[in-house]
Enzyme design. Structure first.
Site, PDB file in Angstrom:
ATOM      1  CD  GLU A 209      10.626  41.797  15.689  1.00  0.00           C
ATOM      2  OE1 GLU A 209      11.224  42.065  16.769  1.00  0.00           O
ATOM      3  OE2 GLU A 209       9.854  40.916  15.767  1.00  0.00           O
ATOM      4  CE  LYS A 338       5.899  35.986  19.156  1.00  0.00           C
ATOM      5  NZ  LYS A 338       6.950  35.227  18.446  1.00  0.00           N
TER       6      LYS A 338
HETATM    7  P1  PGA Z   1       7.558  36.009  14.474  1.00  0.00           P
HETATM    8  O1  PGA Z   1       9.066  36.182  15.473  1.00  0.00           O
HETATM    9  O2  PGA Z   1       8.181  36.567  13.312  1.00  0.00           O
HETATM   10  O3  PGA Z   1       7.345  34.420  14.802  1.00  0.00           O
HETATM   11  O4  PGA Z   1       6.789  37.171  14.981  1.00  0.00           O
HETATM   12  C1  PGA Z   1       9.245  37.074  16.549  1.00  0.00           C
HETATM   13  C2  PGA Z   1       9.884  36.495  17.583  1.00  0.00           C
HETATM   14  O5  PGA Z   1      10.765  35.223  17.432  1.00  0.00           O
HETATM   15  O6  PGA Z   1       9.687  36.702  18.765  1.00  0.00           O
HETATM   16 ZN    ZN Z   2      11.116  34.795  19.389  1.00  0.00          ZN
END
Ligand code: PGA
Ligand code: ZN
Length: 434
Positions: A209, A338
């Protein structure tokens, strides 16, 4: 006259996400000539209860190909959707659910379904000549979110010794979104300078990230200390808060019923005590997934005791049933939002409403595997939710979101409002000011 909103064609293709893994992209073309194109983000630190992501298996792309999902769009979903009015989002999403017919969307794949759902929304906005945030959020969509900038990476998203996943700075004291991004980015660079000096130049390698990866750093307090130093050096002491995504499910040993942190076992009570100390010592405004994804009672206890924002990601997986359970027992006080955890835009919007109606905050979130598509930024403004989490202000799939928010801020002009310190209750505060 032919209806210009009619869906004329749907084409799906396999593209790459920011980690070099395949993902789904969907184009929806309307009779009127509008194109909605949407990319599907990909999680790595995923929750157990997320909707099912369909992967091909086999040798190709190490089993990570998405040709089955693409085929499901082109051969199964497409023919049924052609002729539908692209502005009828709920009808489209209900049809997708019906075509799939499973609870976890495992027949067609949640990655196939969410791609179509989002492409429809984008095509509809296009057809109406509206920006996506306005099409989804209406004329009142105008709150620019506080960016949760994940500057030091750990857990499953980095090759560091840090157990906790995301060590975040939050520019709550800025006056506008553009000021927040400037201040946050200045802190990012200053932090790089500090880390390089103390933890070595390999600190500057960035993880999934975009956050730094200081070698040898293995404690959240070390990460916070360095972030605070960068903030102080720049004279921004009261203008930033700190936040965490612990992603505790990935530290939990189910058999032993303990958390493994720094190679040592910690009980849930030890961990709760640790958070209490942490919040006393540092200006922490928000903690995501402090405990594992089934511990609703523990979440409720922490929410009551800490008095800060507690966000449920793996806990709620953007799912109405799980959020409903949390609301009933007071587990967490904010939802991580999400879309691909649940699978359709309509369901995700319903879950956001459920959160707002019950006094929960909503934080719009990337996945660690993103593309350059910017629908996420638009959704944060559409929901007027006041907060977005989309990584460090570097790596193009992250800056794409921040840059889109800068454009939206410019477009809204004087009516744009930066959520600032009120990010948890942004909608309420803005209403009171009207
Ligand atoms: P992800 O994790 O890899 O599932 O996108 C990001 C998160 O835990 O917020
Ligand atoms: Zn998370």
């Amino acid at each position: 006259m032919e209806n210009k909103f009619r869906i004329e064609k749907i084409v799906a293709r396999e593209i790459l996400d920011c980690r070099g893994d395949p993902t789904v992209e969907v184009d929806i073309l309307t009779k009127g000539g509008s194109l909605g194109r949407a990319d599907v983000p990909v999680g790595r630190s995923t929750g157990k209860y997320e909707a099912f992501e369909l992967r091909d298996g086999g040798k190709r792309y190490r089993g990570r190909g998405v040709l089955k999902a693409i085929k499901n769009i082109n051969a199964v979903i497409g023919p049924k959707l052609i002729g539908m009015d692209v502005t009828r989002q709920r009808e489209i999403d209900e049809l997708l659910l019906k075509l799939d017919g499973t609870k976890d969307k495992s027949r067609l794949g949640a990655n196939a379904i969410v791609g179509v759902s989002l492409a429809a929304a984008k095509a509809a906005a296009q057809s109406l000549g509206m920006p996506l945030y306005q099409y989804i959020g209406g004329p009142n969509a105008r709150i620019l979110p506080v960016p949760f900038l994940n500057l030091i990476n750990g857990g499953k998203l980095a090759a560091t010794e840090l157990d906790f996943q995301e060590h975040i700075v939050v520019p709550t004291g800025a006056k506008t979104f553009s000021e927040a991004i400037r201040m946050g980015t200045e802190v990012y660079h200053e932090l790089g300078r500090i880390l390089e000096k103390k933890w070595g130049r390999h600190s500057l390698n960035v993880a999934d990230e975009g956050g730094y990866t200081p070698p040898g750093m293995n404690d959240v307090r070390q990460a916070f200390d360095e972030e605070l130093r960068a903030i102080e050096e720049l004279g921004y002491t009261d203008k930033f808060a700190l936040a965490l995504d612990v992603a505790a499910s990935h530290l939990y040993d189910r058999k032993g019923g303990v958390y493994l942190i720094k190679g040592k076992k910690m009980t849930r009570e030890d961990l709760i005590d640790f958070y209490k100390e942490l919040v006393k010592t540092y200006p922490v405004a928000s903690i995501e997934d402090p405990l594992e994804q089934n511990d609703f009672d523990g979440f409720a206890e922490l929410t009551k005791e800490l008095g800060i924002q507690i966000v449920g990601d793996d806990l709620f997986v953007t799912n109405a049933e799980r959020l409903g359970k949390g609301i009933e027992c007071g587990a967490a006080n904010a939802l991580l939002w999400k879309v691909n955890q649940v699978g359709t835009l309509t369901e995700a919007l319903d879950v956001a409403k459920l959160a707002f109606d019950n006094g929960y905050g909503v934080q719009v979130s990337e996945r660690s595997g993103q593309t350059e598509d910017t629908w996420l930024a638009d959704m944060a403004v559409a929901l007027n939710c006041g907060q977005i989490k989309t990584g460090a202000p570097c790596r193009s799939e992250r800056t794409a979101q921040y840059n889109q928010l800068l454009r939206i801020e410019e477009e809204l002009g004087a009516s744009a409002k930066y959520a600032g310190k009120n990010f948890r209750r942004a909608r309420l505060k803005i209403k009171q000011q009207q």
